[in-house]
Design an enzyme around this catalytic site. Sequence first.
Site, PDB file in Angstrom:
ATOM      1  N   ASP A 191       0.845  -1.190   0.000  1.00  0.00           N
ATOM      2  CA  ASP A 191       0.000   0.000   0.000  1.00  0.00           C
ATOM      3  C   ASP A 191       0.886   1.247   0.000  1.00  0.00           C
ATOM      4  O   ASP A 191       2.098   1.192   0.269  1.00  0.00           O
ATOM      5  CB  ASP A 191      -0.971  -0.019   1.191  1.00  0.00           C
ATOM      6  CG  ASP A 191      -2.187   0.879   0.949  1.00  0.00           C
ATOM      7  OD1 ASP A 191      -2.164   1.682  -0.007  1.00  0.00           O
ATOM      8  OD2 ASP A 191      -3.159   0.787   1.726  1.00  0.00           O
ATOM      9  N   GLU A 199     -10.290   7.500   4.534  1.00  0.00           N
ATOM     10  CA  GLU A 199      -9.269   6.893   5.397  1.00  0.00           C
ATOM     11  C   GLU A 199      -9.251   7.522   6.801  1.00  0.00           C
ATOM     12  O   GLU A 199     -10.304   7.788   7.368  1.00  0.00           O
ATOM     13  CB  GLU A 199      -7.897   6.942   4.706  1.00  0.00           C
ATOM     14  CG  GLU A 199      -7.935   6.188   3.358  1.00  0.00           C
ATOM     15  CD  GLU A 199      -6.577   5.989   2.727  1.00  0.00           C
ATOM     16  OE1 GLU A 199      -5.632   5.585   3.420  1.00  0.00           O
ATOM     17  OE2 GLU A 199      -6.456   6.203   1.502  1.00  0.00           O
TER      18      GLU A 199
HETATM   19  C1  BGC Z   1      -5.037   3.294   0.448  1.00  0.00           C
HETATM   20  C2  BGC Z   1      -5.280   2.320  -0.649  1.00  0.00           C
HETATM   21  C3  BGC Z   1      -5.099   2.967  -1.982  1.00  0.00           C
HETATM   22  C4  BGC Z   1      -3.752   3.612  -2.060  1.00  0.00           C
HETATM   23  C5  BGC Z   1      -3.477   4.300  -3.363  1.00  0.00           C
HETATM   24  C6  BGC Z   1      -3.775   4.070   0.265  1.00  0.00           C
HETATM   25  O1  BGC Z   1      -3.707   5.099   1.168  1.00  0.00           O
HETATM   26  O2  BGC Z   1      -4.993   2.607   1.674  1.00  0.00           O
HETATM   27  O3  BGC Z   1      -6.570   1.774  -0.532  1.00  0.00           O
HETATM   28  O4  BGC Z   1      -5.278   2.025  -3.000  1.00  0.00           O
HETATM   29  O5  BGC Z   1      -3.640   4.560  -1.036  1.00  0.00           O
HETATM   30  O6  BGC Z   1      -4.179   5.471  -3.500  1.00  0.00           O
HETATM   31  C1  BGC Z   2      -2.930   9.980  -1.723  1.00  0.00           C
HETATM   32  C2  BGC Z   2      -3.825   8.819  -1.507  1.00  0.00           C
HETATM   33  C3  BGC Z   2      -3.209   7.930  -0.534  1.00  0.00           C
HETATM   34  C4  BGC Z   2      -2.786   8.671   0.723  1.00  0.00           C
HETATM   35  C5  BGC Z   2      -2.055   7.779   1.654  1.00  0.00           C
HETATM   36  C6  BGC Z   2      -2.598  10.654  -0.417  1.00  0.00           C
HETATM   37  O1  BGC Z   2      -1.742  11.713  -0.618  1.00  0.00           O
HETATM   38  O2  BGC Z   2      -3.542  10.884  -2.564  1.00  0.00           O
HETATM   39  O3  BGC Z   2      -4.056   8.112  -2.685  1.00  0.00           O
HETATM   40  O4  BGC Z   2      -4.125   6.938  -0.237  1.00  0.00           O
HETATM   41  O5  BGC Z   2      -2.001   9.771   0.435  1.00  0.00           O
HETATM   42  O6  BGC Z   2      -1.676   8.433   2.816  1.00  0.00           O
END
Ligand code: BGC
Ligand code: BGC
Length: 664
Positions: free
Chosen positions: A339, A539
């Site tokens: 991830d 998130e």
């Molecule tokens: C998320 C994932 C996602 C990835 C890419 C992460 O923060 O947990 O679900 O696919 O970012 O954007």
């Molecule tokens: C990104 C997301 C990712 C996240 C993780 C963001 O900056 O845009 O895709 O899931 O960071 O912390």
Amino acid sequence: MKGKKLIKVLSAVLASALFLTSCGKAEEASVSSETWISAGSELAEEAVDEQALEEAKKIYLNKDLPVAERVEALLSVMTLEEKAYQCVQGEQDNVSVEDVKRTGIGSVLSGGGSDPVEGNLPEHWQKRVNELKAAALETRLGIPLLYGIDAVHGNNNIYGATVFPHNIGLGAANDPELMEEIAHVVAREVRAIGVQYSFAPCLANPQNERWGRTYEGFSEKTADVVRLAGPFVAALQGNVKGDEYMPEDAIIACAKHFIGEGYTAEGVNQGNVEMSAAEFDELLGMGVVDPYKACIDNNVLTVMPSYNSIDGLKCHENKHLLTDVLKEQLGFKGMVISDYNAIGQCSGTYDEEVANCMNAGVDMFMEAQEWDRCAQTIIKLVKKGEISEERLDDAVSRILRVKFMSNMFDEEVGSAHENELFGEFGSEENREVARRAVRESLVLLKNGNVDGKLAMEKIKEATNITVCGSGAFDIGRQCGGWTISWQGEAGNITLGTPIVQGIYDEVKEYAKVSHSVRGELDAASDVIVTVVGENPYAESAGDVKPSDLKPISGDVKLLETIEEQIAANGNDPLKVLIVIAGRPIDINDYVDKYDAVVMAFLPGTEGEGIADVLFGDYDFTGTLPITWVKDFKKIDEKHELPESEILFPYGFGLNKTGELLVRK
Ligand code: BGC
Ligand code: BGC
């Protein structure tokens, strides 16, 4: 120098055969390729190099050959550097066309909200994705670039895409056939911009809705996730079996996040599951691993480990889970992609993070900014023997297999087919599928008695409707997080139909419709529709205290205003409450006061799906995929609460004639 490294990876057979032809001495044919290299001249090495590559290309560029043969041929001519760079994925913001040409990076992603610099229209994406893909073809081996995106409810990042209800709403719909329809549209809208890979579906079964990712899961019950995710993955990937080639408008799926993310203490995102490894294994056996099994049975090509830890050990560095369970016991043949910058949360120095995660079973590293450092670290660690060549070859083989199966080697960049799909991006036809999904995802929680009739019968008599609340006129709110930007945003962020517009279109022949953000009522209104709920989040930003699981403050104010006005007007309109939220929220005070209550979850762009059911001929068919407690202060013990403490149990849902629906 370059030639030397290349020759090291030639198979012993090839090396011996060439040695034989050049020296003619059979007894020396058994020397290792490395000994032979130091004996040969640079020029000869280059020649062998070229020849081997030509031979390999005849195999790996031949689409009539089986995938496994092509993988092997390509792997046999790759240098350590080339292998290491296949194992990394960078964020498009941090990867230039020159970087791709220089390094042969294996993959690029767009994180949430990471639009091309030129803009967020489909054409900007197509251009950006394809310039990077074209650059990859100019590298020595011409290995195509894999582009990944979070198409988690439609190709949601791009302006004008068809945006579907978030997974929790699809869990309420609980319709595997619908999941297939959705997958076809998503795959086509993703392919339309040249992207071949989506980080979806999320297989979480959330146990505590304090968790900000609750809406990304289909249901609290793993059996539901199995039922929905299996067909979804199969359809997304064009029902590809074994080592076959995918049909051209399919995309690569990703079962995420492996595993246990819905079980962290207090629903903390990326938190810890407080169980011993043995207890967790038991939990896996009780159904928690089944959604992954279902996706693997449907040939899911990639799996993403979860940020969470089990008894303090991060899933990304958990060899037991990633290798023993996932790859060995479950027989997962695809690639494991870490991830977003997740390895940084593991223990030790950067070298240790890379070594531990790769040795645990990570094949591709989503190192958004540090992809170059990551590849260089892999090279260093392989040279030092801290990552074995076998492990690296296994990782690369898995990545290449995915690339071959998804036709990346055999398709033109910006193909005619892609352009055809481009024309369908966000089309009426695609939106029809999303609108149907909205209809199916609605859950009727209350259908009270009004003057001897059920509210959902009474509503047909409407002549003057006031639709209240900002949520009724807000595409951003009805879409939630992961829409246009990572966090999502309230407001007019993309194309779609707001809820109030849908209502107006549905009833305009026979009723007057007004809309008031603050809840000013037309005293002549016989129906009030009030829309309340949450603002977008994604998130960790969506993690909340129990006391925050309630409508946003503006909506609470709205509910009060409406109550006061009804009292002042002295009339008694039919009152319908619509909740747009990613999870159950505290609406206890209003359930009694409203005649009907509908949970709409996060319906996406096609708000008219709500009017179709509320005022049209469609009935409610959705049921709750998640338990709705009365007292949100007790949310942490939700699954231990007695029935009397549950407002709406898992599986609850009514239809217009007041029957309790039976969840399949
Ligand atoms: C998320 C994932 C996602 C990835 C890419 C992460 O923060 O947990 O679900 O696919 O970012 O954007
Ligand atoms: C990104 C997301 C990712 C996240 C993780 C963001 O900056 O845009 O895709 O899931 O960071 O912390």
